[in-house]
Design an enzyme around this catalytic site. Structure first.
Site, mmCIF file in Angstrom:
data_model
loop_
_atom_site.group_PDB
_atom_site.id
_atom_site.type_symbol
_atom_site.label_atom_id
_atom_site.label_comp_id
_atom_site.label_asym_id
_atom_site.label_seq_id
_atom_site.Cartn_x
_atom_site.Cartn_y
_atom_site.Cartn_z
ATOM 1 N N TYR A 1 0.837 -1.207 0.000
ATOM 2 C CA TYR A 1 0.000 0.000 0.000
ATOM 3 C C TYR A 1 0.870 1.255 0.000
ATOM 4 C CZ TYR A 1 -3.773 3.231 0.836
ATOM 5 O OH TYR A 1 -4.660 4.265 0.690
ATOM 6 N N PHE B 1 -7.385 21.721 -24.653
ATOM 7 C CA PHE B 1 -7.683 20.298 -24.721
ATOM 8 C C PHE B 1 -8.905 20.063 -23.826
ATOM 9 C CE2 PHE B 1 -7.549 15.852 -23.526
ATOM 10 C CZ PHE B 1 -7.593 15.297 -24.782
ATOM 11 N N THR B 2 -9.751 19.115 -24.222
ATOM 12 C CA THR B 2 -11.069 18.933 -23.590
ATOM 13 C C THR B 2 -10.992 18.839 -22.059
ATOM 14 O OG1 THR B 2 -10.822 16.578 -24.027
ATOM 15 C CG2 THR B 2 -12.105 17.843 -25.611
ATOM 16 N N ASP C 1 1.759 20.257 -20.694
ATOM 17 C CA ASP C 1 0.983 19.044 -20.959
ATOM 18 C C ASP C 1 1.893 18.165 -21.817
ATOM 19 O OD1 ASP C 1 -0.609 17.018 -21.921
ATOM 20 O OD2 ASP C 1 -2.387 18.273 -22.121
HETATM 21 C C1 LIG Z 1 -5.367 12.334 -23.260
HETATM 22 C C2 LIG Z 1 -4.941 13.700 -22.982
HETATM 23 C C3 LIG Z 1 -5.146 14.295 -21.723
HETATM 24 C C4 LIG Z 1 -5.954 13.614 -20.622
HETATM 25 O O1 LIG Z 1 -5.374 12.457 -20.212
HETATM 26 P P1 LIG Z 1 -6.226 11.160 -19.731
HETATM 27 O O2 LIG Z 1 -5.154 10.166 -19.413
HETATM 28 O O3 LIG Z 1 -7.103 10.755 -20.863
HETATM 29 O O4 LIG Z 1 -7.004 11.559 -18.522
HETATM 30 C C5 LIG Z 1 -4.660 15.561 -21.520
HETATM 31 N N1 LIG Z 1 -4.026 16.242 -22.497
HETATM 32 C C6 LIG Z 1 -3.825 15.717 -23.718
HETATM 33 C C7 LIG Z 1 -3.125 16.507 -24.763
HETATM 34 C C8 LIG Z 1 -4.288 14.435 -24.010
HETATM 35 O O5 LIG Z 1 -4.115 13.940 -25.238
#
Ligand SMILES: *Cc1c(COP(=O)(O)O)cnc(C)c1O
Length: 460
Positions: free
Chosen positions: A76, A128-129, A219
């Protein structure tokens, strides 16, 4: 006369185990897409022949990674695999502190909650979303400062992921540095078609943000693919290794969120990495609420081990050459059939320009969503929409209408062969031939958050 002999590359691995594919008939595909509400996210994967929905978590792991899975230390607290991962993150990326998370958005959640106050502005090179949503949920507002070329699918500029420094400077003047906790800088900008940012641009970004005391958060989901393009395109980098370039990129930033499901060749995993001790302390505290203890962050020990090994494999020059080489092969094949795609070809997939493919379908009838459904119908190839559906709605309820209306053909790493690429290109070309007979869609169900995942449609 001497003939020009092509010098082909090939995958730097051989296949040890295969996964059998199923192919259903056209009638069955018609039924399947109807039941899925014309949303490829709602298809059952067993009805899919070649799956290009995403490159996220879909990579094939190596024999070494699988061996690493067996070395999982499932304690853990204080798992050996955590310390291995920490060591690899420090060595390959150069960030000081590591907080593992279950995937990228887990890191985005924690980081946004720590750094963003209500009313803050977060400038970035295209949204990004999940990243933008977490910024908004924390009370911030995203401001796009990517160069204008990124919004033009036909522009051949080699670094369409670059930040427009004038735009960023105006943004800082307008809101003042106090309201900008950090610049959200992505490598290989996903929503622009996997387009890279240059080292020259990163240096300018570092200088400007330093002057104003603003952080740069990276990112780094596809940093190795970005490094490949720097090696290919930027002056002075042709003889540098991907590994060296990755480290240099990270050195211009203060921390990063990572979805290891992409570049790092694992099926699940992510992390937050940061150089500032205080932010790290806060993140390490917060991860316990949302993910798990700070030495596993929602992951099993074996997942962290596979990630540590995958990160090293991801910065191998031969690996990246074959990875991007396969994407370029598919893109060039599509272009030879006249299919309009985003140029230059990006790192993780081909982005077909639905606006030029289906010019008779207006954006409010979802041309990219329509095209993704049509390609599935033709051949069982699953792609996804990156246009008006993905862009979602503003806080005031209005639709975002993005300039780019794309269908993304994302290529999983080390999974498909060149013959699969041929089948994909031929299917797209067949749909292109009958494009005039294709009608748009209407949305019949819309979820509140990240609607592209679960929205349902019906033919007009
Ligand atoms: C996929 C992605 C994310 C989010 O990551 P997850 O692992 O899907 O939560 C963030 N930024 C970019 C550019 C991505 O392609």
């Amino acid at each position: 006369m001497k003939t020009m002999i092509r010098k082909s590359w090939a995958e730097p691995y051989k296949i040890k185990m295969v996964e059998l594919l199923t192919m259903i008939s056209h009638t069955q595909r018609n039924k399947a897409i109807h039941e899925a509400g014309y949303n490829t996210f709602l298809l059952r994967s067993e009805n899919v022949y070649i799956d290009l929905l995403t490159d996220s978590g879909t990579s094939a792991m190596s024999d070494r990674q699988w061996a690493g899975m067996m070395m999982g230390d499932e304690a853990y607290a204080g798992s050996r695999n955590f310390y291995h991962l920490e060591e690899v993150v420090r060595e390959i990326y150069g960030y000081k502190y590591l907080v593992p998370t279950h995937q990228g958005r887990g890191a985005e959640n924690i980081l946004s909650k720590i750094l963003i106050k209500k009313g803050d502005i977060i400038p970035g090179n295209m949204y990004f979303t999940t990243t933008r949503l977490h910024q908004e949920l924390a009370g911030g507002k995203f401001e796009d400062v990517i160069i204008a070329e990124a919004h033009d699918p036909e522009n051949e500029f080699p670094f369409k992921g670059n930040i427009d420094m004038d735009k960023l400077e105006r943004c800082i003047k307008k809101y003042s540095a106090k309201r900008i906790p950090y610049v959200s800088m992505a490598t290989s900008v996903n929503m622009a078609g996997g387009q890279p940012i240059s080292v020259a641009n990163l240096k300018e970004l570092r200088a400007l943000t330093k002057k104003h005391g603003i952080l740069v958060i990276h990112d780094m989901t596809r940093v190795a693919e970005n490094a490949h393009f720097i090696q290919q395109r930027e002056r002075g980098y042709a003889n540098k290794s991907i590994k060296a370039i990755v480290k240099e990129i990270c050195s211009y930033t203060d921390g990063a969120t990572m979805s290891a499901k992409k570049d790092a060749l694992v099926n699940i995993g992510g992390f937050l990495a940061i150089n500032d001790r205080d932010i790290f302390e806060e993140a390490r505290n917060m991860v316990v609420i949302y993910e798990g203890l700070h030495t596993y962050g929602g992951l099993a020990g074996r997942d962290m081990e596979a990630m540590a090994i995958g990160i090293r494999e991801s910065v191998n020059d031969n690996h990246m050459h074959a990875r991007v080489g396969q994407v370029v092969y598919l893109g060039e094949k599509m272009m030879s059939y006249g299919v309009p795609i985003v140029r230059p070809i990006g790192g993780h997939g081909i982005f077909v320009d639905a606006k030029r493919f289906l010019p008779h379908i207006p954006q409010h009838q979802f041309p990219a969503q329509t095209l993704a459904a049509e390609i599935f119908l033709d051949s069982g190839v699953r792609t996804m929409e990156r246009g008006v559906v993905s862009a979602g709605r503003k806080a005031n309820g209005e639709n975002y209408y993005p300039k780019l209306e794309l269908v993304r053909f994302t290529i999983p790493r080390r999974v498909y062969t060149q013959a699969h690429m041929d089948v994909i290109a031929e299917s797209t070309a067949r749909v292109f031939e009958r494009r005039e007979f294709i009608n748009g869609l209407k949305m019949v169900y819309e979820p509140k958050y990240l609607r592209f995942f679960q929205a349902r449609f019906a033919p007009l």
